[in-house]
Design a protein around this motif. Structure first.
Motif, short mmCIF file in Angstrom:
data_model
loop_
_atom_site.label_atom_id
_atom_site.label_comp_id
_atom_site.label_asym_id
_atom_site.label_seq_id
_atom_site.Cartn_x
_atom_site.Cartn_y
_atom_site.Cartn_z
N ASN A 140 0.69 -0.88 0.14
CA ASN A 140 -0.24 -0.20 0.12
C ASN A 140 0.97 1.46 -0.20
O ASN A 140 0.81 2.27 -0.56
N SER A 141 1.85 1.19 0.76
CA SER A 141 2.85 3.05 1.02
C SER A 141 3.67 2.75 0.31
O SER A 141 4.38 3.69 0.36
N ASN A 142 4.22 1.69 0.41
CA ASN A 142 5.74 1.24 -0.64
C ASN A 142 6.81 1.40 -0.19
O ASN A 142 8.16 1.77 -0.46
N MET A 143 6.40 1.74 1.43
CA MET A 143 7.74 1.92 2.44
C MET A 143 7.95 0.73 3.14
O MET A 143 7.31 -0.84 3.06
N PRO A 144 9.79 -0.31 3.68
CA PRO A 144 9.93 -1.07 3.80
C PRO A 144 9.60 -1.76 4.82
O PRO A 144 9.30 -1.07 6.23
N ALA A 145 9.75 -2.29 5.27
CA ALA A 145 9.35 -3.25 6.64
C ALA A 145 9.77 -4.80 6.71
O ALA A 145 10.27 -5.72 5.74
N LEU A 146 10.76 -5.39 7.60
CA LEU A 146 10.72 -6.46 7.77
C LEU A 146 10.11 -7.63 7.29
O LEU A 146 8.46 -7.46 7.73
#
Length: 136
Positions: A49-55
């Motif tokens: 959704n946000s295209n932000m990084p996550a582990l």
């Protein structure tokens, strides 16, 4: 108690999980939207959704916990017992994205390749980007 360590996604050296700058290169390290910890190269995904990084592993844990909490809240103690005794199929696990507040499913999460991680870090640190033209 000392802070846990995990590998820097830029150099591979073990650093505290909340360190957001490579101690060797001084480059910024992206932060996980789920934990607030620095990203790790072999456990990297982007929120659909946000295209932000996550582990990746932590995002799955987050969605699983949120889905179980939601089912328990809707079904009470009987639902909690049923959930505890039988796992929820991965394709059905969904929760609210921690950044946008829109639905995200485990099935939408994809681990990034080493090349994708390297490209993200380069872009994040604006490496190999052209300088804006200087005014005369």
């Amino acid at each position: 108690m000392p802070e846990p360590l995990s590998p820097c996604p830029i150099t591979g050296e073990l650093i505290p999980v909340t360190t957001l700058e490579s101690p060797t290169t001084k480059d910024a390290i992206p932060m996980c939207i789920v934990t607030g910890q620095h990203m790790v190269a072999d456990d990297w995904c982007l929120c659909p959704n946000s295209n932000m990084p996550a582990l990746y592993s932590e995002y799955i844990k987050y969605i699983t916990a949120e889905a179980k909490a939601d089912m328990t809240a809707r079904g009470g103690d009987d639902a909690a017992a049923a959930i505890a005794s039988s796992p929820i199929p991965m394709e059905k696990l969904k929760a609210m994205d921690p950044v946008t507040g829109t639905e995200v499913k485990v099935a939408q999460l994809k681990k990034c390749s080493a090349d994708e991680v390297a490209a993200y870090i380069s872009s994040y640190n604006m490496i190999d980007q052209e300088e804006p033209p200087k005014k005369a």
